[in-house]
Motif scaffolding. Sequence first.
Motif, PDB file in Angstrom:
ATOM      1  N   ARG A   1      96.094 124.292 -14.725  1.00 37.27           N
ATOM      2  CA  ARG A   1      94.911 124.435 -13.850  1.00 37.27           C
ATOM      3  C   ARG A   1      95.353 124.613 -12.406  1.00 37.27           C
ATOM      4  O   ARG A   1      94.788 125.410 -11.656  1.00 37.27           O
ATOM      5  CB  ARG A   1      93.995 123.208 -13.979  1.00 37.27           C
ATOM      6  N   GLN A   2      96.386 123.886 -11.997  1.00 33.02           N
ATOM      7  CA  GLN A   2      96.854 124.009 -10.608  1.00 33.02           C
ATOM      8  C   GLN A   2      97.458 125.385 -10.355  1.00 33.02           C
ATOM      9  O   GLN A   2      97.229 125.991  -9.312  1.00 33.02           O
ATOM     10  CB  GLN A   2      97.836 122.878 -10.272  1.00 33.02           C
ATOM     11  N   VAL A   3      98.216 125.878 -11.317  1.00 34.13           N
ATOM     12  CA  VAL A   3      98.800 127.213 -11.152  1.00 34.13           C
ATOM     13  C   VAL A   3      97.686 128.272 -11.157  1.00 34.13           C
ATOM     14  O   VAL A   3      97.718 129.234 -10.388  1.00 34.13           O
ATOM     15  CB  VAL A   3      99.865 127.486 -12.232  1.00 34.13           C
ATOM     16  N   ALA A   4      96.664 128.050 -11.994  1.00 37.33           N
ATOM     17  CA  ALA A   4      95.542 129.005 -12.010  1.00 37.33           C
ATOM     18  C   ALA A   4      94.884 129.068 -10.627  1.00 37.33           C
ATOM     19  O   ALA A   4      94.500 130.149 -10.160  1.00 37.33           O
ATOM     20  CB  ALA A   4      94.523 128.608 -13.076  1.00 37.33           C
ATOM     21  N   SER A   5      94.795 127.934  -9.958  1.00 35.68           N
ATOM     22  CA  SER A   5      94.163 127.983  -8.637  1.00 35.68           C
ATOM     23  C   SER A   5      95.085 128.668  -7.627  1.00 35.68           C
ATOM     24  O   SER A   5      94.603 129.337  -6.707  1.00 35.68           O
ATOM     25  CB  SER A   5      93.693 126.601  -8.189  1.00 35.68           C
ATOM     26  N   LEU A   6      96.392 128.567  -7.798  1.00 37.55           N
ATOM     27  CA  LEU A   6      97.307 129.329  -6.929  1.00 37.55           C
ATOM     28  C   LEU A   6      97.146 130.833  -7.173  1.00 37.55           C
ATOM     29  O   LEU A   6      97.243 131.641  -6.243  1.00 37.55           O
ATOM     30  CB  LEU A   6      98.763 128.908  -7.170  1.00 37.55           C
ATOM     31  N   ILE A   7      96.914 131.199  -8.422  1.00 39.25           N
ATOM     32  CA  ILE A   7      96.696 132.614  -8.747  1.00 39.25           C
ATOM     33  C   ILE A   7      95.412 133.106  -8.077  1.00 39.25           C
ATOM     34  O   ILE A   7      95.377 134.183  -7.461  1.00 39.25           O
ATOM     35  CB  ILE A   7      96.643 132.814 -10.287  1.00 39.25           C
ATOM     36  N   GLU A   8      94.365 132.290  -8.156  1.00 38.87           N
ATOM     37  CA  GLU A   8      93.103 132.673  -7.492  1.00 38.87           C
ATOM     38  C   GLU A   8      93.298 132.803  -5.994  1.00 38.87           C
ATOM     39  O   GLU A   8      92.684 133.655  -5.347  1.00 38.87           O
ATOM     40  CB  GLU A   8      92.020 131.636  -7.796  1.00 38.87           C
ATOM     41  N   ASP A   9      94.187 132.001  -5.442  1.00 38.49           N
ATOM     42  CA  ASP A   9      94.407 132.034  -3.992  1.00 38.49           C
ATOM     43  C   ASP A   9      95.180 133.270  -3.526  1.00 38.49           C
ATOM     44  O   ASP A   9      95.298 133.491  -2.316  1.00 38.49           O
ATOM     45  CB  ASP A   9      95.118 130.753  -3.532  1.00 38.49           C
ATOM     46  N   VAL A  10      95.747 134.052  -4.427  1.00 42.64           N
ATOM     47  CA  VAL A  10      96.262 135.365  -4.015  1.00 42.64           C
ATOM     48  C   VAL A  10      95.247 136.451  -4.367  1.00 42.64           C
ATOM     49  O   VAL A  10      95.548 137.648  -4.268  1.00 42.64           O
ATOM     50  CB  VAL A  10      97.655 135.702  -4.615  1.00 42.64           C
ATOM     51  N   GLY A  11      94.064 136.044  -4.815  1.00 38.22           N
ATOM     52  CA  GLY A  11      92.991 137.011  -5.089  1.00 38.22           C
ATOM     53  C   GLY A  11      93.037 137.609  -6.473  1.00 38.22           C
ATOM     54  O   GLY A  11      92.309 138.560  -6.763  1.00 38.22           O
ATOM     55  N   SER A  12      93.878 137.064  -7.349  1.00 39.29           N
ATOM     56  CA  SER A  12      94.021 137.604  -8.699  1.00 39.29           C
ATOM     57  C   SER A  12      93.251 136.721  -9.689  1.00 39.29           C
ATOM     58  O   SER A  12      92.891 135.593  -9.383  1.00 39.29           O
ATOM     59  CB  SER A  12      95.513 137.648  -9.056  1.00 39.29           C
ATOM     60  N   GLU A  13      93.010 137.278 -10.860  1.00 39.06           N
ATOM     61  CA  GLU A  13      92.252 136.539 -11.863  1.00 39.06           C
ATOM     62  C   GLU A  13      93.203 135.917 -12.884  1.00 39.06           C
ATOM     63  O   GLU A  13      93.918 136.633 -13.590  1.00 39.06           O
ATOM     64  CB  GLU A  13      91.304 137.508 -12.573  1.00 39.06           C
ATOM     65  N   PRO A  14      93.219 134.580 -12.986  1.00 40.60           N
ATOM     66  CA  PRO A  14      94.142 133.951 -13.935  1.00 40.60           C
ATOM     67  C   PRO A  14      93.638 134.049 -15.371  1.00 40.60           C
ATOM     68  O   PRO A  14      92.457 133.853 -15.621  1.00 40.60           O
ATOM     69  CB  PRO A  14      94.166 132.482 -13.478  1.00 40.60           C
ATOM     70  N   VAL A  15      94.535 134.339 -16.294  1.00 36.65           N
ATOM     71  CA  VAL A  15      94.202 134.288 -17.722  1.00 36.65           C
ATOM     72  C   VAL A  15      95.304 133.503 -18.434  1.00 36.65           C
ATOM     73  O   VAL A  15      96.487 133.846 -18.348  1.00 36.65           O
ATOM     74  CB  VAL A  15      94.057 135.706 -18.322  1.00 36.65           C
ATOM     75  N   ASP A  16      94.874 132.442 -19.114  1.00 39.87           N
ATOM     76  CA  ASP A  16      95.799 131.527 -19.783  1.00 39.87           C
ATOM     77  C   ASP A  16      96.246 132.143 -21.114  1.00 39.87           C
ATOM     78  O   ASP A  16      95.428 132.378 -22.003  1.00 39.87           O
ATOM     79  CB  ASP A  16      95.059 130.197 -20.024  1.00 39.87           C
ATOM     80  N   LEU A  17      97.550 132.362 -21.240  1.00 41.81           N
ATOM     81  CA  LEU A  17      98.064 132.974 -22.470  1.00 41.81           C
ATOM     82  C   LEU A  17      98.372 131.926 -23.539  1.00 41.81           C
ATOM     83  O   LEU A  17      98.550 132.266 -24.701  1.00 41.81           O
ATOM     84  CB  LEU A  17      99.335 133.771 -22.133  1.00 41.81           C
ATOM     85  N   GLY A  18      98.441 130.657 -23.133  1.00 46.22           N
ATOM     86  CA  GLY A  18      98.706 129.612 -24.128  1.00 46.22           C
ATOM     87  C   GLY A  18      99.924 128.774 -23.777  1.00 46.22           C
ATOM     88  O   GLY A  18     100.231 128.568 -22.597  1.00 46.22           O
ATOM     89  N   GLU A  19     100.624 128.313 -24.808  1.00 42.31           N
ATOM     90  CA  GLU A  19     101.751 127.405 -24.595  1.00 42.31           C
ATOM     91  C   GLU A  19     102.948 128.122 -23.961  1.00 42.31           C
ATOM     92  O   GLU A  19     103.013 129.345 -23.936  1.00 42.31           O
ATOM     93  CB  GLU A  19     102.200 126.785 -25.935  1.00 42.31           C
ATOM     94  N   LEU A  20     103.907 127.282 -23.564  1.00 46.43           N
ATOM     95  CA  LEU A  20     105.075 127.836 -22.860  1.00 46.43           C
ATOM     96  C   LEU A  20     105.873 128.805 -23.733  1.00 46.43           C
ATOM     97  O   LEU A  20     106.559 129.682 -23.224  1.00 46.43           O
ATOM     98  CB  LEU A  20     105.992 126.696 -22.373  1.00 46.43           C
TER      99      LEU A  20
END
Length: 219
Positions: A162-181
């Motif tokens: 979730r924290q990384v997703a918000s960093l992605i949003e902060d560069v103006g991009s749309e985060p999409v979770d692909l799943g596990e590592l």
Amino acid sequence: MRVSFIGYGSMAESLSSRWVGKHELFIAGRDPNKAQSLASRLAQGTKAGSPQEAVEFGEVIILATPHEAVFEALEASGGSNAFANKILLDINNPVEPSNGDYLTKSYHGVSLSEAIAAYSPKAKVVKAFNMCQAKVWQMQPPTFDGRLLVTLYCGDDAQAKRQVASLIEDVGSEPVDLGELKYARLLEAAAAIVIKLLFSGRNPYTVLNLIQPEIKPIS
Ligand SMILES: NC(=O)c1ccc[n+]([C@@H]2O[C@H](COP(=O)([O-])OP(=O)(O)OC[C@H]3O[C@@H](n4cnc5c(N)ncnc54)[C@H](OP(=O)(O)O)[C@@H]3O)[C@@H](O)[C@H]2O)c1
């Protein structure tokens, strides 16, 4: 968020410049003068120091060295235990630029992200930001054919993602979770396609984007 960079090259500069004013940033690397130089270019008050200080400071630690230097950088930053409970954001591509070879053999057949997680089992490793050339992260907003750039990410810890997703949003991009590592191997292989094309002479703004019919283009 407190975000630290190990490395002060193209990706560190590109991403950090988008988070200035939104997050507390710390720049570190082998040469303190170069770390200070990037910190000074970003904004007054941006911190710089040693890799160990960067790890102590950051909730999120971004590994922004060449992929071959990642484990040396981790050791110089305090070693495996130093990253316990930290988000280790892996943006690196184990790819040979001259021919696009995906170098999983260097990491015993797993992705670099999984190798990092094996090195530091108490860290929360997330893969993201590896699929686009550094200049793309400076686009405001990053749109292609009227669609926002989708940034795929993966990891095993939901809160860290979730924290990384918000960093992605902060560069103006749309985060999409692909799943596990374990899906980092797909992100690294996808990046290898882009790198092969870029090193064959394509425009640096060449990307692989995800088109989601349910999300309409920006009019
Ligand atoms: N460039 C891109 O477009 C792009 C896009 C997506 C992903 N990536 C990935 O992002 C990573 C960084 O790429 P980049 O283009 O930012 O690289 P870069 O511009 O070459 O910068 C690499 C940085 O790592 C530092 N470094 C080298 N060896 C180190 C070590 N042993 N310990 C600590 N720091 C070390 C270098 O500084 P010193 O030599 O002064 O220590 C430099 O600051 C790579 O793994 C790459 O695959 C790059």
